[in-house]
Each structure stands twice: as C-alpha cells, then as structure tokens.
Design an enzyme around this catalytic site. Structure first.
Site, PDB file in Angstrom:
ATOM      1  N   TYR A   1      -6.190  16.746  -7.321  1.00  0.00           N
ATOM      2  CA  TYR A   1      -5.381  15.878  -8.181  1.00  0.00           C
ATOM      3  C   TYR A   1      -4.361  16.723  -8.945  1.00  0.00           C
ATOM      4  O   TYR A   1      -3.177  16.386  -9.006  1.00  0.00           O
ATOM      5  CB  TYR A   1      -6.278  15.121  -9.151  1.00  0.00           C
ATOM      6  CG  TYR A   1      -5.522  14.302 -10.176  1.00  0.00           C
ATOM      7  CD1 TYR A   1      -4.936  13.093  -9.828  1.00  0.00           C
ATOM      8  CD2 TYR A   1      -5.405  14.736 -11.501  1.00  0.00           C
ATOM      9  CE1 TYR A   1      -4.237  12.331 -10.770  1.00  0.00           C
ATOM     10  CE2 TYR A   1      -4.713  13.995 -12.441  1.00  0.00           C
ATOM     11  CZ  TYR A   1      -4.132  12.786 -12.074  1.00  0.00           C
ATOM     12  OH  TYR A   1      -3.440  12.054 -13.012  1.00  0.00           O
TER      13      TYR A   1
ATOM     14  N   ASP B   1       0.874  -1.174   0.000  1.00  0.00           N
ATOM     15  CA  ASP B   1       0.000   0.000   0.000  1.00  0.00           C
ATOM     16  C   ASP B   1       0.908   1.219   0.000  1.00  0.00           C
ATOM     17  O   ASP B   1       1.595   1.493   0.984  1.00  0.00           O
ATOM     18  CB  ASP B   1      -0.890  -0.003   1.243  1.00  0.00           C
ATOM     19  CG  ASP B   1      -1.904   1.145   1.245  1.00  0.00           C
ATOM     20  OD1 ASP B   1      -1.680   2.139   0.524  1.00  0.00           O
ATOM     21  OD2 ASP B   1      -2.892   1.059   1.992  1.00  0.00           O
TER      22      ASP B   1
ATOM     23  N   LYS C   1      -0.171  16.731  -8.774  1.00  0.00           N
ATOM     24  CA  LYS C   1       0.706  16.564  -9.927  1.00  0.00           C
ATOM     25  C   LYS C   1       1.601  17.784 -10.142  1.00  0.00           C
ATOM     26  O   LYS C   1       2.725  17.653 -10.632  1.00  0.00           O
ATOM     27  CB  LYS C   1      -0.131  16.260 -11.175  1.00  0.00           C
ATOM     28  CG  LYS C   1      -0.818  14.891 -11.139  1.00  0.00           C
ATOM     29  CD  LYS C   1       0.195  13.759 -10.987  1.00  0.00           C
ATOM     30  CE  LYS C   1      -0.444  12.389 -11.102  1.00  0.00           C
ATOM     31  NZ  LYS C   1       0.559  11.292 -11.020  1.00  0.00           N
TER      32      LYS C   1
ATOM     33  N   SER D   1       1.471  14.068 -15.119  1.00  0.00           N
ATOM     34  CA  SER D   1       0.247  14.259 -15.898  1.00  0.00           C
ATOM     35  C   SER D   1       0.249  15.661 -16.476  1.00  0.00           C
ATOM     36  O   SER D   1       0.900  16.569 -15.928  1.00  0.00           O
ATOM     37  CB  SER D   1      -0.979  14.067 -14.997  1.00  0.00           C
ATOM     38  OG  SER D   1      -2.163  14.491 -15.646  1.00  0.00           O
TER      39      SER D   1
END
Length: 253
Positions: A156, A63, A160, A143
C-alpha cells in the site's frame, strides 16, 4: 470556486467515505459531479441524498481496476454532460500484504486500483481537457503512507509512493506541454473511514486487533479531506498546490 460552477468533475471511489464527502462538497458548490464506483446501490443512495433540489450528481458503475470500465465511464460523461474540468482520483484500497508474506493477488489488487486505475483516469481526463482547451485540475488523494514506508502496509505504501512520483511526473509533463492544467496530491494522515475494516475483511491480517487500536487514535474526518480538495481547487489560476499533507492533531506517525 465560482469558475467551476456547472463544470464537470469526475470523482472515483464515491461509494462512501472520502469520495462521497468530496462529491457532496463539490455539489454544494454547484459543480456537476459524476461518481464512479462498483456499488450501484451505494451510488443510488448518494444520488438520492445529493439531488434533492437540483440534479448535480450523476454516477456510472465502474470497476476502477478495469480499463474498459473507465473508458466507458469517460465516454458516457463526455457525451452526456460535456468536457471534463476536474478529476479527483480518490479510489483506493489497503491490504495487509507484506513483502515476505503477502499474496500476489493482493499486491495486484492494490497496484491495479491505487496506481493503474489512477493513471488511466488521469490520461483520459488530460486528453479531454487538452482537446477542449480546458485549464482543468487533477487531484490525487494520496496518503502520508506515500511519504514514509511501513512494514505493516508495505505494498500500500509503495502504491502511494508511486502516486507521489506520478504527481511530479505529470506536473513536469504539463510544463513541457505548456499546459495550464494543474495537478495536486493531497496526503491525509489517518482518516475515520472503513478502509481498515475493508482491508481486514479482504486479508489474512497478522494484526487482528488493529481495528480497535486505530479506533483510539486521533483521526481526520472524510469532510476534512473534502475541504482540502475545495481549497486546492479554489486557488487562483497562477497558483498550484503541488502537495498538501494534512494530519489530525496528535498523530504519532
């Protein structure tokens, strides 16, 4: 890629999608890969697929949001297979959690996976590379969201953006350390994986039709990202691809 033959690479998030494609691409180049992910079943399935002729793919159930899991995975890899030469920080999640409506636990999931997990894995890899005088390579799967903000995926995107910053920070640190370890950020546009579906299943999304909307957009395949990883790894020792941004033809964002 010849200099990486029989060398050890750790790839995080190898259950499916980009991570699995990267693992497969490396194995085909005779790189010894250790895949890290939470799903033992999916790791076992990937192992069956990749180890038909030779055992180049290994795995350790991990994990990435738990530091003790990461440390155990690195300890097992080093003691069982030898020094680490390549780290691919691929594990990442998306949640539709805005700054005005998002839930704190969703924000923490994103940051713990996309930023903290990446940092811990990077630290451990660099420490091992330096200890063994390995001129290795760290690759962050970033990304396009790490270069342009989005209201839909605000946290998110923030995670990034952090990866973009951390890539440059590490490059500068390695220069100060007079190290020849390389670091690369690869920023794909939309990729045909299940990251959006996963985000929807884990979030109370205000965009219920987003899956059908994104399915109609131009998209890269996971194998395209894997090929970009091979390209950065195959550059000569004096060449460092710092940032590689790839988009499908026709992408509108």
């Amino acid at each position: 890629m010849d200099r990486w033959r029989n060398k050890v690479a750790i790839v995080t998030g190898t259950s499916f999608g980009i991570g699995a494609a990267i693992a497969e691409a490396l194995v085909k180049k005779d790189v010894v890969v250790v895949g890290l992910a939470r799903s033992k079943y999916k790791l076992e399935e990937l192992s069956k697929k990749l180890n038909k002729n030779k055992t180049y793919f290994h795995f350790y159930v991990t994990d990435i949001t738990k530091e003790e899991d990461i440390l155990k995975a690195f300890e097992w890899t080093i003691s069982t297979l030898g020094p680490i030469h390549i780290l691919i920080n691929n594990a990442g999640i998306m949640r539709f959690a805005s700054l005005t409506e998002g839930k704190t636990d969703q924000w923490k999931q994103i940051l713990d996976t996309n930023v903290m997990g990446l940092c811990i894995a990077t630290r451990e890899a660099v420490k091992n590379m330096k200890k063994n005088n390995v001129d290795g390579h760290i690759v962050h799967i970033n990304s396009v969201a790490g270069h342009q903000a989005s209201a839909i995926t605000s946290m998110y995107s923030a995670s990034k953006f952090a990866v973009t910053s951390l890539t440059e920070s590490l490059r500068q640190q390695l220069v100060l350390d007079r190290s020849k370890i390389k670091v690369t950020s690869i920023s794909p546009g939309l990729v045909s994986t299940n990251i959006v579906v996963s985000a929807l299943s884990s979030s109370e999304s205000p965009y219920p039709d987003i899956t059908s909307r994104t399915s109609k957009l131009p998209a890269l395949q996971a194998e395209d990202v894997a090929e970009s990883v091979l390209y950065t790894l195959s550059t000569p020792p004096h060449v460092q691809v710092h940032e590689l941004l790839i988009k499908p033809v026709g992408e509108k964002f």
